[in-house]
Design a protein around this motif. Structure first.
Motif, PDB file in Angstrom:
ATOM      1  N   GLY A 159      71.926 -90.362 -67.878  1.00 44.59           N
ATOM      2  CA  GLY A 159      72.699 -89.427 -67.063  1.00 44.59           C
ATOM      3  C   GLY A 159      73.302 -88.355 -67.946  1.00 44.59           C
ATOM      4  N   CYS A 160      74.201 -87.555 -67.368  1.00 45.24           N
ATOM      5  CA  CYS A 160      74.840 -86.507 -68.147  1.00 45.24           C
ATOM      6  C   CYS A 160      76.269 -86.299 -67.657  1.00 45.24           C
ATOM      7  CB  CYS A 160      74.062 -85.188 -68.043  1.00 45.24           C
ATOM      8  SG  CYS A 160      74.736 -83.858 -69.068  1.00 45.24           S
ATOM      9  N   ASN A 161      77.184 -86.174 -68.606  1.00 41.27           N
ATOM     10  CA  ASN A 161      78.581 -85.900 -68.302  1.00 41.27           C
ATOM     11  C   ASN A 161      79.235 -85.359 -69.566  1.00 41.27           C
ATOM     12  OD1 ASN A 161      81.001 -85.802 -66.888  1.00 41.27           O
ATOM     13  ND2 ASN A 161      81.539 -87.917 -67.365  1.00 41.27           N
ATOM     14  N   ALA A 162      80.422 -84.790 -69.415  1.00 39.27           N
ATOM     15  CA  ALA A 162      81.130 -84.240 -70.562  1.00 39.27           C
ATOM     16  C   ALA A 162      82.625 -84.401 -70.396  1.00 39.27           C
ATOM     17  CB  ALA A 162      80.783 -82.757 -70.757  1.00 39.27           C
ATOM     18  N   SER A 163      83.331 -84.383 -71.508  1.00 32.41           N
ATOM     19  CA  SER A 163      84.784 -84.346 -71.522  1.00 32.41           C
ATOM     20  C   SER A 163      85.210 -83.327 -72.567  1.00 32.41           C
ATOM     21  CB  SER A 163      85.373 -85.728 -71.839  1.00 32.41           C
ATOM     22  OG  SER A 163      84.928 -86.164 -73.117  1.00 32.41           O
ATOM     23  N   TYR A 164      86.445 -82.852 -72.446  1.00 35.34           N
ATOM     24  CA  TYR A 164      86.926 -81.821 -73.371  1.00 35.34           C
ATOM     25  C   TYR A 164      88.442 -81.833 -73.404  1.00 35.34           C
ATOM     26  CZ  TYR A 164      88.426 -78.879 -69.456  1.00 35.34           C
ATOM     27  OH  TYR A 164      89.076 -78.390 -68.347  1.00 35.34           O
ATOM     28  N   PHE A 165      89.008 -81.167 -74.394  1.00 31.16           N
ATOM     29  CA  PHE A 165      90.455 -81.028 -74.502  1.00 31.16           C
ATOM     30  C   PHE A 165      90.930 -79.887 -73.601  1.00 31.16           C
ATOM     31  CE2 PHE A 165      90.235 -83.160 -78.777  1.00 31.16           C
ATOM     32  CZ  PHE A 165      91.058 -84.227 -78.426  1.00 31.16           C
ATOM     33  N   GLU A 166      91.881 -80.196 -72.734  1.00 29.41           N
ATOM     34  CA  GLU A 166      92.448 -79.195 -71.841  1.00 29.41           C
ATOM     35  C   GLU A 166      93.945 -79.056 -72.092  1.00 29.41           C
ATOM     36  OE1 GLU A 166      92.644 -76.496 -70.315  1.00 29.41           O
ATOM     37  OE2 GLU A 166      91.299 -76.934 -68.630  1.00 29.41           O
ATOM     38  N   LYS A 167      94.454 -77.848 -71.977  1.00 29.53           N
ATOM     39  CA  LYS A 167      95.886 -77.606 -72.126  1.00 29.53           C
ATOM     40  C   LYS A 167      96.617 -78.183 -70.922  1.00 29.53           C
ATOM     41  CE  LYS A 167      95.513 -73.377 -74.920  1.00 29.53           C
ATOM     42  NZ  LYS A 167      94.065 -73.448 -75.128  1.00 29.53           N
ATOM     43  N   VAL A 168      97.683 -78.927 -71.190  1.00 24.31           N
ATOM     44  CA  VAL A 168      98.437 -79.582 -70.126  1.00 24.31           C
ATOM     45  C   VAL A 168      98.944 -78.574 -69.108  1.00 24.31           C
ATOM     46  CG1 VAL A 168     100.537 -80.893 -69.626  1.00 24.31           C
ATOM     47  CG2 VAL A 168      99.073 -81.570 -71.530  1.00 24.31           C
ATOM     48  N   GLU A 169      99.339 -77.393 -69.576  1.00 28.49           N
ATOM     49  CA  GLU A 169      99.899 -76.374 -68.682  1.00 28.49           C
ATOM     50  C   GLU A 169      98.915 -75.928 -67.609  1.00 28.49           C
ATOM     51  OE1 GLU A 169      99.178 -72.378 -71.321  1.00 28.49           O
ATOM     52  OE2 GLU A 169     100.610 -73.860 -72.064  1.00 28.49           O
ATOM     53  N   ARG A 170      97.629 -76.188 -67.837  1.00 27.72           N
ATOM     54  CA  ARG A 170      96.615 -75.792 -66.859  1.00 27.72           C
ATOM     55  C   ARG A 170      96.335 -76.874 -65.823  1.00 27.72           C
ATOM     56  NH1 ARG A 170      91.814 -73.040 -70.524  1.00 27.72           N
ATOM     57  NH2 ARG A 170      92.684 -70.943 -70.628  1.00 27.72           N
ATOM     58  N   HIS A 205      97.406 -78.624 -62.902  1.00 25.77           N
ATOM     59  CA  HIS A 205      98.397 -78.507 -61.843  1.00 25.77           C
ATOM     60  C   HIS A 205      98.610 -79.816 -61.093  1.00 25.77           C
ATOM     61  CE1 HIS A 205      98.357 -74.261 -62.640  1.00 25.77           C
ATOM     62  NE2 HIS A 205      97.058 -74.155 -62.348  1.00 25.77           N
ATOM     63  N   LYS A 206      97.656 -80.741 -61.188  1.00 26.32           N
ATOM     64  CA  LYS A 206      97.779 -82.010 -60.466  1.00 26.32           C
ATOM     65  C   LYS A 206      98.410 -83.109 -61.320  1.00 26.32           C
ATOM     66  CE  LYS A 206      93.854 -81.233 -57.367  1.00 26.32           C
ATOM     67  NZ  LYS A 206      92.565 -81.769 -56.870  1.00 26.32           N
ATOM     68  N   TRP A 207      98.891 -82.745 -62.514  1.00 26.04           N
ATOM     69  CA  TRP A 207      99.471 -83.746 -63.402  1.00 26.04           C
ATOM     70  C   TRP A 207     100.647 -84.437 -62.721  1.00 26.04           C
ATOM     71  CZ3 TRP A 207      98.351 -84.874 -68.695  1.00 26.04           C
ATOM     72  CH2 TRP A 207      99.248 -85.772 -69.294  1.00 26.04           C
ATOM     73  N   GLU A 208     100.665 -85.774 -62.759  1.00 29.52           N
ATOM     74  CA  GLU A 208     101.775 -86.540 -62.218  1.00 29.52           C
ATOM     75  C   GLU A 208     102.471 -87.277 -63.345  1.00 29.52           C
ATOM     76  OE1 GLU A 208     100.282 -89.123 -59.247  1.00 29.52           O
ATOM     77  OE2 GLU A 208      99.583 -87.517 -57.914  1.00 29.52           O
ATOM     78  N   GLY A 209     103.782 -87.228 -63.353  1.00 32.63           N
ATOM     79  CA  GLY A 209     104.547 -87.898 -64.395  1.00 32.63           C
ATOM     80  C   GLY A 209     104.956 -86.952 -65.501  1.00 32.63           C
ATOM     81  N   LYS A 210     105.621 -87.511 -66.489  1.00 33.12           N
ATOM     82  CA  LYS A 210     106.154 -86.708 -67.590  1.00 33.12           C
ATOM     83  C   LYS A 210     105.102 -86.521 -68.674  1.00 33.12           C
ATOM     84  CE  LYS A 210     110.844 -88.454 -66.807  1.00 33.12           C
ATOM     85  NZ  LYS A 210     112.006 -89.160 -67.413  1.00 33.12           N
ATOM     86  N   HIS A 211     105.244 -85.420 -69.398  1.00 36.29           N
ATOM     87  CA  HIS A 211     104.310 -85.187 -70.515  1.00 36.29           C
ATOM     88  C   HIS A 211     105.001 -84.416 -71.632  1.00 36.29           C
ATOM     89  CE1 HIS A 211     103.838 -81.096 -68.871  1.00 36.29           C
ATOM     90  NE2 HIS A 211     103.651 -81.672 -67.699  1.00 36.29           N
ATOM     91  N   GLU A 212     106.279 -84.771 -71.901  1.00 33.40           N
ATOM     92  CA  GLU A 212     106.993 -84.105 -72.976  1.00 33.40           C
ATOM     93  C   GLU A 212     106.276 -84.301 -74.310  1.00 33.40           C
ATOM     94  OE1 GLU A 212     108.365 -86.056 -70.807  1.00 33.40           O
ATOM     95  OE2 GLU A 212     110.109 -85.083 -69.857  1.00 33.40           O
ATOM     96  N   GLY A 213     106.122 -83.217 -75.030  1.00 33.93           N
ATOM     97  CA  GLY A 213     105.512 -83.272 -76.355  1.00 33.93           C
ATOM     98  C   GLY A 213     103.998 -83.297 -76.351  1.00 33.93           C
ATOM     99  N   ILE A 214     103.372 -83.409 -75.178  1.00 33.50           N
ATOM    100  CA  ILE A 214     101.914 -83.424 -75.087  1.00 33.50           C
ATOM    101  C   ILE A 214     101.431 -82.028 -74.722  1.00 33.50           C
ATOM    102  CG2 ILE A 214      99.905 -84.403 -73.924  1.00 33.50           C
ATOM    103  CD1 ILE A 214     101.604 -86.858 -73.276  1.00 33.50           C
ATOM    104  N   THR A 215     100.577 -81.467 -75.529  1.00 36.70           N
ATOM    105  CA  THR A 215     100.064 -80.117 -75.261  1.00 36.70           C
ATOM    106  C   THR A 215      98.634 -80.126 -74.745  1.00 36.70           C
ATOM    107  OG1 THR A 215      99.344 -79.883 -77.567  1.00 36.70           O
ATOM    108  CG2 THR A 215     101.561 -79.104 -77.008  1.00 36.70           C
ATOM    109  N   GLU A 216      97.856 -81.148 -75.112  1.00 41.03           N
ATOM    110  CA  GLU A 216      96.475 -81.243 -74.683  1.00 41.03           C
ATOM    111  C   GLU A 216      96.143 -82.670 -74.279  1.00 41.03           C
ATOM    112  OE1 GLU A 216      94.146 -79.815 -77.993  1.00 41.03           O
ATOM    113  OE2 GLU A 216      93.815 -77.890 -76.996  1.00 41.03           O
ATOM    114  N   VAL A 217      95.262 -82.801 -73.324  1.00 41.00           N
ATOM    115  CA  VAL A 217      94.755 -84.117 -72.933  1.00 41.00           C
ATOM    116  C   VAL A 217      93.244 -84.014 -72.749  1.00 41.00           C
ATOM    117  CG1 VAL A 217      96.871 -84.872 -71.801  1.00 41.00           C
ATOM    118  CG2 VAL A 217      95.145 -83.640 -70.484  1.00 41.00           C
ATOM    119  N   ILE A 218      92.590 -85.167 -72.729  1.00 38.46           N
ATOM    120  CA  ILE A 218      91.147 -85.192 -72.507  1.00 38.46           C
ATOM    121  C   ILE A 218      90.866 -85.196 -71.011  1.00 38.46           C
ATOM    122  CG2 ILE A 218      89.024 -86.519 -72.808  1.00 38.46           C
ATOM    123  CD1 ILE A 218      90.183 -87.619 -75.392  1.00 38.46           C
ATOM    124  N   ILE A 219      90.020 -84.302 -70.576  1.00 40.17           N
ATOM    125  CA  ILE A 219      89.578 -84.245 -69.187  1.00 40.17           C
ATOM    126  C   ILE A 219      88.140 -84.755 -69.104  1.00 40.17           C
ATOM    127  CG2 ILE A 219      88.989 -82.740 -67.252  1.00 40.17           C
ATOM    128  CD1 ILE A 219      91.953 -83.037 -67.579  1.00 40.17           C
TER     129      ILE A 219
END
Length: 407
Positions: free
Chosen positions: A175-186, A188-202
């Motif tokens: 199959g095929c799929n991908a993940s990447y680093f995304e800026k937390v500020e982008r 909009h559906k983030w739930e919960g706190k994310h102090e100090g986190i600037t990027e997460v894996i999507i």
């Protein structure tokens, strides 16, 4: 229940560092073959591992879900026995390469099966709990499932181990799929706190891109036939255009149309009725322009009187299908590069199509450079990255406060 045993291999990628030494397990499930992996970090924090491959019978891939997870637990027990680890409490990272709603680092609810799996009574359920229940049935197995990830995240983790510039993980195999680093500020559906986190894996799950009809404009009659012949029709539209599970069938359907039009194999007096063309056949057909080799491949399918002209046509079809597939993937990767806008990005890739196809990497490097001309990138093979990455995640998680790792 019998275990289909596979070979066990040693692997020792060097030069990467993590913070915790010890022994860690990984279970990598995503296709017909799955892996159990033992990773060991020595006192110098160098990584060594043992990998063993197992085969999931079709009856389990399409049967009752509890039996599938019982089989996985049986294979883990066998692996532990072979490595004299029965009774030892070891953390395990579970690479589960199917779409899931992940509610915590060790919680994942299956959204849908893909590829060759379609087990009842698992969709909508938390799969780590099912795995833990299966492991608890085996008295000498003391495994702590500390994390569940998908294969792209595991590949990103292994890519970071090999090259700190890694910011995209790509699976290009069955199959095929991908993940990447995304800026937390982008997000909009983030739930919960994310102090100090600037990027997460999507985890993009782009294998299903187009299921809403948005890609219908580019689907050919051949693509529609391949979809109709697939296990789950009208699903995973994107990966059916090029991935390893389907690329051979795409070529076959084109060849069948050419046969019907008397363009191909018109000198073959007796044409076989039941034959297949696989991703491996596509790769072998493009290893140099060896028409005699292609003729041998066709003879193995039952086309005993093929000509070099026939082989030339098959070579051309394999080339066109491969170019189209690599271009489609490259369009998406170049879009990610432009979105992240980093100075230098390594794309870590795992999967048989990327590893074994003789031209896919070359095509992708060419197309990505053209589509994202101002972004420096490199493609690296993170072999067995999905499983090894799951083991590395297990190593990381055991050094953290797991109570803070839930969404």
């Amino acid at each position: 229940m019998g275990i289909s045993r596979g070979k066990q291999e040693n692997c020792s990628p060097s030069s990467a560092k993590v913070e915790k030494k010890g022994k860690f397990l990984a279970l990598d499930l995503g296709g017909t073959n799955f892996r159990v992996i033992l990773l060991e970090l020595d006192s110098s924090l160098e990584l060594n591992c043992q990998v063993k491959y197992y085969t999931v019978p079709e009856s389990l891939r399409l049967g009752e879900g509890e039996l599938l997870f019982d089989f996985l637990a049986e294979c883990i027990e066998s692996f532990l026995k072979d490595n004299n680890l029965l009774g030892q409490k070891l953390p395990l990272g579970f690479c589960f390469s199917f779409p899931m709603d992940q509610t915590g680092i060790d919680e994942g609810i299956l959204v849908t099966w893909t590829k060759s799996f379609n087990c009842p009574n698992v969709v909508g359920h938390e799969v780590v709990k099912i795995l833990k229940n299966a492991l608890e049935k085996r008295k000498d197995v003391a495994i702590d499932v500390v994390a569940i990830i998908n294969d792209t995240t595991g590949t990103m983790m292994m890519g970071s181990y090999l090259d700190k510039r890694s910011a995209i993980g790509l699976i290009l195999g069955t199959g095929c799929n991908a993940s990447y680093f995304e800026k937390v500020e982008r997000i909009h559906k983030w739930e919960g706190k994310h102090e100090g986190i600037t990027e997460v894996i999507i985890d993009i799950e782009w294998g299903a891109f187009g299921d809403n009809g948005i890609l219908d404009f580019m689907k050919t009659e051949v693509d529609k036939i391949v979809d109709e012949n697939s296990l789950i029709v009208n699903s995973f539209t994107f990966e059916k255009l090029f991935s390893g599970k389907y690329i051979g069938e795409i070529v076959k359907q084109i060849l069948l149309q050419l046969i019907d039009k008397n363009v191909l194999f018109h000198e073959v007096k007796l044409k076989p009725q039941n034959w297949t063309f696989t991703a491996a056949d596509v790769s072998h057909s493009l290893e140099g322009k060896d028409l005699e080799k292609i003729s041998d491949i066709l003879k193995s399918k039952g086309f005993l009187e093929t000509t070099l002209d026939d082989a030339e046509i098959v070579y051309y079809v394999c080339s066109v299908v491969s170019v189209r597939g690599s271009l489609i993937v490259s369009i998406c990767l170049s879009s990610l590069l432009r979105r992240m806008d980093k100075k230098d990005v390594t794309i870590a890739v795992d999967g048989s199509l990327f590893k074994l196809h003789p031209k896919y990497k070359h095509y992708m490097e060419k197309f990505i450079a053209e589509l994202a001309p101002n972004h420096k990138f490199q493609l690296i093979l993170a072999e067995d990255g999905s499983g090894k990455g799951a083991g590395l995640v297990a190593a990381v998680v055991t050094s953290l406060d797991r109570s803070k790792l839930h969404a």
